[in-house]
Design an enzyme around this catalytic site. Structure first.
Site, PDB file in Angstrom:
ATOM      1  N   GLY A  72       7.548 -45.695 -59.733  1.00 51.69           N
ATOM      2  CA  GLY A  72       6.740 -46.605 -60.557  1.00 51.69           C
ATOM      3  C   GLY A  72       7.477 -47.422 -61.586  1.00 51.69           C
ATOM      4  O   GLY A  72       7.588 -48.641 -61.490  1.00 51.69           O
ATOM      5  N   ALA A  88       3.315 -45.632 -68.547  1.00 56.90           N
ATOM      6  CA  ALA A  88       4.415 -46.456 -69.065  1.00 56.90           C
ATOM      7  C   ALA A  88       3.980 -47.887 -69.341  1.00 56.90           C
ATOM      8  O   ALA A  88       4.474 -48.526 -70.281  1.00 56.90           O
ATOM      9  CB  ALA A  88       5.577 -46.445 -68.077  1.00 56.90           C
ATOM     10  N   ASP A 127      10.038 -30.796 -50.861  1.00 54.04           N
ATOM     11  CA  ASP A 127      10.632 -31.562 -51.961  1.00 54.04           C
ATOM     12  C   ASP A 127      11.920 -30.923 -52.467  1.00 54.04           C
ATOM     13  O   ASP A 127      12.688 -31.554 -53.192  1.00 54.04           O
ATOM     14  CB  ASP A 127       9.638 -31.661 -53.129  1.00 54.04           C
ATOM     15  CG  ASP A 127       9.052 -33.055 -53.271  1.00 54.04           C
ATOM     16  OD1 ASP A 127       9.702 -34.013 -52.836  1.00 54.04           O
ATOM     17  OD2 ASP A 127       7.952 -33.177 -53.820  1.00 54.04           O
ATOM     18  N   HIS A 162      14.568 -41.541 -60.346  1.00 55.86           N
ATOM     19  CA  HIS A 162      13.196 -41.596 -59.821  1.00 55.86           C
ATOM     20  C   HIS A 162      12.264 -41.526 -61.026  1.00 55.86           C
ATOM     21  O   HIS A 162      12.073 -40.466 -61.628  1.00 55.86           O
ATOM     22  CB  HIS A 162      12.943 -40.419 -58.873  1.00 55.86           C
ATOM     23  CG  HIS A 162      11.541 -40.360 -58.340  1.00 55.86           C
ATOM     24  ND1 HIS A 162      11.240 -40.635 -57.022  1.00 55.86           N
ATOM     25  CD2 HIS A 162      10.356 -40.070 -58.939  1.00 55.86           C
ATOM     26  CE1 HIS A 162       9.932 -40.508 -56.844  1.00 55.86           C
ATOM     27  NE2 HIS A 162       9.373 -40.162 -58.000  1.00 55.86           N
TER      28      HIS A 162
END
EC number: 2.7.2.1
Length: 391
Positions: free
Chosen positions: A326, A279, A145, A203
């Protein structure tokens, strides 16, 4: 050629099997609560979905369960059909500038970075060793990552702390979500037909970060030494004045470890709203008039716009702003509130496209730069890396 992508957590194993180079998803699944008598094994292929509750005591057993299920469900005839495994590895430090074959030497190097990511790297290595045990000599690749951000200049990755801390302990900005950024950056370049494009990617999932990218290279990113730095997230605080830690330690008689746990797991949306880290719950709550949920949402939006403004200046203008993950992919309200704050830059949303689904441009044709939604696909990026190295 069949390649597996793997994301091993401390008590979970997420996997997808692809037919390459067609990039066709054949089989996917998740094993949760590893080490428990009631582990959950979920799998999906074609139109079939199954879930089984059973004891899975360790990662080696989890991988055996995965491999057995591939043969039981006639996805493969034998293990020789699997030509490679790609592992998501969270922290590559300064040791890894790119994806690597997981030799014994490289696995030891990954383990040497455990101090930088104690929970994640340890679990990633458990996954690697579990595949080694189940398929001896299988070709395995580590995809990090952090490697996407190795192009960041020292003035952008350095902290204004005693320089010996960097020399001794490698304390610096590393950045995360790099596998996602690489996928989204490449896809944006294809859509814009410009390999040298200047873009800002947001992101936004439960973890949230931003990245300034030029010519598919990371220039700066919001997460730092750990994923706690940057904007407020689902449960993470993002940037705060460091003296708050000492202040709360004194006021509430808490250890640094306890406070860091609160900043990582009980802050962000959850901490400010008192409602949820999700969220979707926050949006429902704020639309029902909950002022703290509105505050949590607005604080995050404001901080995201701060980074967008900073990166816009850093890149001297941009070709596109891209939303992914998301919230970035699924919340029209999230995107709308951000673009409204950026309208002075001459960018406007097309409401119809903002409210639709899938990969698309959502800005109006007269906007100064484009705004895109690109669903991320970290698993595809991982198996691409396996194929690139294998070939």
């Amino acid at each position: 050629m069949k390649i597996i992508s793997v994301n091993a957590g401390s008590s979970s194993l997420k996997f997808k099997l692809f037919d390459m180079p067609k990039e066709e998803l054949i089989f996917s699944g998740l094993i949760e609560k590893i080490g428990d008598q009631k582990s959950i094994f979920s799998l999906s292929y074609g139109n079939t979905k199954k879930e089984t509750i059973m004891p899975v005591l360790n990662h080696q057993q989890a991988v055996k369960l995965l491999l057995d299920s591939l043969q039981i469900n006639k996805i493969i005839d034998n293990l020789e059909e699997i030509k490679g495994v790609g592992h998501r590895i969270v922290q590559g430090g300064e040791l890894f500038k790119d994806s690597v074959v997981l030799t014994e030497e490289n696995i030891l190097k990954i383990e040497s970075l455990n101090d930088l990511a104690p929970l994640h790297n340890y679990a990633n290595v458990l996954g690697i060793k579990a595949f080694e045990k189940n398929i001896p000599n299988i070709f395995q690749v580590g995809v990090f990552d952090t490697t996407f951000h190795q192009t960041i200049k020292q003035e952008n990755f350095s902290y204004a702390i005693p320089y010996e801390w960097y020399q001794k302990y490698k304390i610096r900005k590393y950045g995360f979500h790099g596998i996602s950024y690489k996928y989204v950056s490449n896809r944006t370049s294809e859509i814009l037909a410009n390999k040298d494009s200047k873009i800002i990617v947001c992101h936004a999932g439960n973890g949230v970060s931003l990245c300034a990218i030029e010519g598919n290279n990371s220039v700066d990113t919001s997460m730092g030494f750990t994923p706690l730095e940057g904007v407020p997230m689902g449960t993470r605080s993002g940037n705060i004045d460091p003296t708050i830690i000492e202040f709360i330690s004194y006021k509430e008689n808490k250890s640094i470890k306890e406070i860091m746990n609160i900043l990582n797991k009980k802050s962000g949306f959850l901490g400010v709203s008192g409602v949820s880290n999700d969220a979707r719950d926050i949006e429902i709550s704020l639309q029902n008039g909950n002022k703290r949920s509105l505050l949590a949402h607005d604080v995050q939006i404001k901080r995201i716009c701060d980074y967008i403004g900073s990166y816009y200046f850093l890149l001297k203008g941009i070709d596109a702003l891209v939303f992914t993950a998301g919230m970035g992919e699924n919340s029209s309200l999230f995107r709308k509130k951000i673009i409204q704050r950026l309208s002075f830059l001459g960018v406007f949303l097309d409401d119809e496209f903002n409210n639709s689904k899938g990969e698309r441009i959502i800005s109006t044709s007269n906007s100064f730069f484009k705004v895109l939604v690109i669903p991320t696909n970290e698993e595809i990026e991982i198996v691409r890396e396996v194929c690139k190295i294998k070939n």
